[in-house]
Motif scaffolding. Structure first.
Motif, PDB file in Angstrom:
ATOM      1  N   LEU A 114       0.833  -1.204   0.000  1.00  0.00           N
ATOM      2  CA  LEU A 114       0.000   0.000   0.000  1.00  0.00           C
ATOM      3  C   LEU A 114       0.865   1.250   0.000  1.00  0.00           C
ATOM      4  O   LEU A 114       0.652   2.170  -0.811  1.00  0.00           O
ATOM      5  N   LEU A 115       1.839   1.315   0.867  1.00  0.00           N
ATOM      6  CA  LEU A 115       2.681   2.498   0.954  1.00  0.00           C
ATOM      7  C   LEU A 115       3.511   2.671  -0.316  1.00  0.00           C
ATOM      8  O   LEU A 115       3.622   3.789  -0.850  1.00  0.00           O
ATOM      9  N   ARG A 116       4.093   1.585  -0.828  1.00  0.00           N
ATOM     10  CA  ARG A 116       4.902   1.688  -2.041  1.00  0.00           C
ATOM     11  C   ARG A 116       4.081   2.226  -3.213  1.00  0.00           C
ATOM     12  O   ARG A 116       4.526   3.108  -3.954  1.00  0.00           O
ATOM     13  N   MET A 117       2.882   1.702  -3.366  1.00  0.00           N
ATOM     14  CA  MET A 117       2.070   2.119  -4.508  1.00  0.00           C
ATOM     15  C   MET A 117       1.549   3.541  -4.347  1.00  0.00           C
ATOM     16  O   MET A 117       1.476   4.301  -5.317  1.00  0.00           O
ATOM     17  N   ALA A 118       1.194   3.918  -3.131  1.00  0.00           N
ATOM     18  CA  ALA A 118       0.751   5.294  -2.910  1.00  0.00           C
ATOM     19  C   ALA A 118       1.886   6.272  -3.186  1.00  0.00           C
ATOM     20  O   ALA A 118       1.674   7.342  -3.779  1.00  0.00           O
ATOM     21  N   GLN A 119       3.103   5.912  -2.770  1.00  0.00           N
ATOM     22  CA  GLN A 119       4.242   6.794  -3.040  1.00  0.00           C
ATOM     23  C   GLN A 119       4.560   6.846  -4.525  1.00  0.00           C
ATOM     24  O   GLN A 119       4.911   7.907  -5.056  1.00  0.00           O
ATOM     25  N   GLN A 120       4.429   5.720  -5.227  1.00  0.00           N
ATOM     26  CA  GLN A 120       4.609   5.711  -6.679  1.00  0.00           C
ATOM     27  C   GLN A 120       3.579   6.615  -7.345  1.00  0.00           C
ATOM     28  O   GLN A 120       3.912   7.439  -8.209  1.00  0.00           O
ATOM     29  N   ALA A 121       2.308   6.480  -6.950  1.00  0.00           N
ATOM     30  CA  ALA A 121       1.249   7.305  -7.530  1.00  0.00           C
ATOM     31  C   ALA A 121       1.455   8.775  -7.217  1.00  0.00           C
ATOM     32  O   ALA A 121       1.184   9.653  -8.049  1.00  0.00           O
ATOM     33  N   ASP A 122       1.955   9.060  -6.025  1.00  0.00           N
ATOM     34  CA  ASP A 122       2.245  10.440  -5.624  1.00  0.00           C
ATOM     35  C   ASP A 122       3.317  11.044  -6.513  1.00  0.00           C
ATOM     36  O   ASP A 122       3.177  12.163  -7.014  1.00  0.00           O
ATOM     37  N   ARG A 123       4.393  10.294  -6.737  1.00  0.00           N
ATOM     38  CA  ARG A 123       5.472  10.776  -7.611  1.00  0.00           C
ATOM     39  C   ARG A 123       4.991  10.962  -9.047  1.00  0.00           C
ATOM     40  O   ARG A 123       5.424  11.883  -9.747  1.00  0.00           O
ATOM     41  N   ASP A 124       4.085  10.081  -9.482  1.00  0.00           N
ATOM     42  CA  ASP A 124       3.642  10.091 -10.871  1.00  0.00           C
ATOM     43  C   ASP A 124       2.501  11.073 -11.134  1.00  0.00           C
ATOM     44  O   ASP A 124       2.027  11.175 -12.273  1.00  0.00           O
ATOM     45  N   GLY A 125       2.034  11.766 -10.092  1.00  0.00           N
ATOM     46  CA  GLY A 125       1.066  12.828 -10.303  1.00  0.00           C
ATOM     47  C   GLY A 125      -0.389  12.436 -10.268  1.00  0.00           C
ATOM     48  O   GLY A 125      -1.249  13.211 -10.713  1.00  0.00           O
ATOM     49  N   ARG A 151       3.269  10.051   4.611  1.00  0.00           N
ATOM     50  CA  ARG A 151       4.452   9.608   3.871  1.00  0.00           C
ATOM     51  C   ARG A 151       4.396  10.019   2.402  1.00  0.00           C
ATOM     52  O   ARG A 151       5.193   9.518   1.594  1.00  0.00           O
ATOM     53  N   THR A 152       3.456  10.884   2.044  1.00  0.00           N
ATOM     54  CA  THR A 152       3.321  11.367   0.669  1.00  0.00           C
ATOM     55  C   THR A 152       3.251  12.888   0.679  1.00  0.00           C
ATOM     56  O   THR A 152       3.155  13.511   1.741  1.00  0.00           O
ATOM     57  N   GLN A 153       3.280  13.479  -0.504  1.00  0.00           N
ATOM     58  CA  GLN A 153       3.370  14.937  -0.598  1.00  0.00           C
ATOM     59  C   GLN A 153       2.160  15.605  -1.247  1.00  0.00           C
ATOM     60  O   GLN A 153       1.761  16.694  -0.837  1.00  0.00           O
ATOM     61  N   ARG A 154       1.587  14.991  -2.271  1.00  0.00           N
ATOM     62  CA  ARG A 154       0.555  15.674  -3.068  1.00  0.00           C
ATOM     63  C   ARG A 154      -0.751  14.907  -3.176  1.00  0.00           C
ATOM     64  O   ARG A 154      -1.802  15.505  -3.321  1.00  0.00           O
ATOM     65  N   ILE A 155      -0.713  13.612  -3.142  1.00  0.00           N
ATOM     66  CA  ILE A 155      -1.884  12.792  -3.408  1.00  0.00           C
ATOM     67  C   ILE A 155      -2.889  12.882  -2.250  1.00  0.00           C
ATOM     68  O   ILE A 155      -2.507  13.000  -1.093  1.00  0.00           O
ATOM     69  N   SER A 156      -4.173  12.860  -2.590  1.00  0.00           N
ATOM     70  CA  SER A 156      -5.238  12.869  -1.586  1.00  0.00           C
ATOM     71  C   SER A 156      -5.714  11.444  -1.318  1.00  0.00           C
ATOM     72  O   SER A 156      -5.521  10.543  -2.146  1.00  0.00           O
ATOM     73  N   GLY A 157      -6.353  11.244  -0.171  1.00  0.00           N
ATOM     74  CA  GLY A 157      -6.860   9.929   0.195  1.00  0.00           C
ATOM     75  C   GLY A 157      -8.315   9.979   0.598  1.00  0.00           C
ATOM     76  O   GLY A 157      -8.801  11.006   1.088  1.00  0.00           O
ATOM     77  N   LEU A 158      -9.015   8.866   0.383  1.00  0.00           N
ATOM     78  CA  LEU A 158     -10.406   8.757   0.834  1.00  0.00           C
ATOM     79  C   LEU A 158     -10.751   7.320   1.137  1.00  0.00           C
ATOM     80  O   LEU A 158     -10.137   6.392   0.588  1.00  0.00           O
ATOM     81  N   ALA A 159     -11.711   7.140   2.028  1.00  0.00           N
ATOM     82  CA  ALA A 159     -12.334   5.839   2.236  1.00  0.00           C
ATOM     83  C   ALA A 159     -13.463   5.711   1.223  1.00  0.00           C
ATOM     84  O   ALA A 159     -14.328   6.578   1.137  1.00  0.00           O
TER      85      ALA A 159
END
Length: 309
Positions: free
Chosen positions: A27-38, A66-74
């Protein structure tokens, strides 16, 4: 349903993430990848009665930290197990800590046998929707600053509670039934069609007008209520002869086929967001997520911008 297109900057692209306890590193790896990729957002399911699942809001807080730009939701919050006044404190705190990178996904509660196993009193379908609408109103009242809030509803009552001094997070619902759809039109900011229904489905064609009519009836502009589709599929190296199955559901296809389909969804059917899942409705793998973020989403944005320009 045509003519409801939204500006390109408002079209959001996200993905459905892993939620198992054993999948936390992925989960963390993919969220960080998605964050980097915009990408714009990630979503987690909320099933607190399942012991093998991460608590959705604990996981959101961890990933947002642990991310910079991406938003999260349930996608979507199991409201009966999360009383609205405390849910308001949770989402406004996450918003303050993350710089506003939170969307509040809301549902009335579906699996009531399991929900009641948690010690939550069972509600009738009609009462569950009424509580859902009250909760959205109350969460919005308890954010954005202002004077203390006193609220007297059938299901929620609060006395002189200070709102959090942070902007109200956008609220996207997973409404399905007519009454719930109308509540979305009155008080929510977005809608996630259930059962992975897309813009060509009968569910969308019959449901979205209910939202629009309810919004207009209370003086809202229906175009302000975005539709964000949970969208499963696979990306192939070559074009497929058919991108939909016999039931009309999207299968996937080449990058070009995805771009054509999603661009049409925005320009012709008013789609304003997409949350990617794998073809089997699970979390995408890193390769699929990378193609979604780096090939499909930018090309759709470019195509829409050309049409808008």
């Amino acid at each position: 349903m045509k003519g409801r297109a939204v500006p390109v900057q408002e079209v959001v692209f996200g993905f459905g993430a892993h939620s198992g306890i054993g999948e936390a590193p992925e989960l963390l790896r993919m969220a960080q990848q998605a964050d980097r990729d915009g990408l714009d957002h990630f979503s987690l399911s909320d099933h607190p009665y399942l012991g093998e699942r991460l608590d959705a809001y604990a996981a959101l807080g961890f990933v947002l930290g642990r991310t910079q730009r991406i938003s999260g939701l349930a996608n979507v919050t199991n409201l009966p197990t999360r009383p609205a006044p405390m849910l308001a404190r949770t989402v406004t705190s996450l918003s303050a800590l993350s710089g506003g990178r939170v969307v509040l996904g809301m549902g009335a509660g579906g699996l009531w046998d399991r929900i009641s196993d948690m010690g939550v009193p069972r509600l009738s379908p009609g009462d569950a929707v009424d509580a859902f609408e009250e909760a959205i109103v109350l969460v919005k009242s308890l954010s954005g600053g202002g004077p203390p809030v006193t609220y007297r509803g059938r299901f929620y009552q609060v006395d002189q509670i200070e709102p959090a001094p942070v902007p109200t997070p956008p609220v996207w619902t997973g409404s399905v039934g007519r009454k719930s759809l109308a509540a979305t039109g009155r008080v929510a900011d977005g809608w996630i069609p259930g059962h992975a229904a897309d813009w060509l489905s009968e569910r969308y064609r019959t449901s979205r007008p209910i939202i629009d009519e309810a919004a207009a009836a209370v003086g809202r502009d229906p175009r302000e209520i975005r539709t964000v589709f949970n969208f499963p599929g696979r990306v192939t190296d070559r074009p497929l002869a058919a991108t939909r199955d016999r039931d009309g559901r999207w299968i996937g296809g080449s990058v070009g086929q995805w771009v054509e389909e999603l661009t049409g969804a925005v320009l012709e059917h008013g789609a304003s967001g997409f949350t990617l899942f794998s073809y089997g409705h699970g979390a995408p793998d890193p390769a699929l997520l990378g193609r979604w973020a780096n090939e499909i989403a930018p090309a759709v944005r470019d195509a829409i911008a050309k049409e808008d320009g």
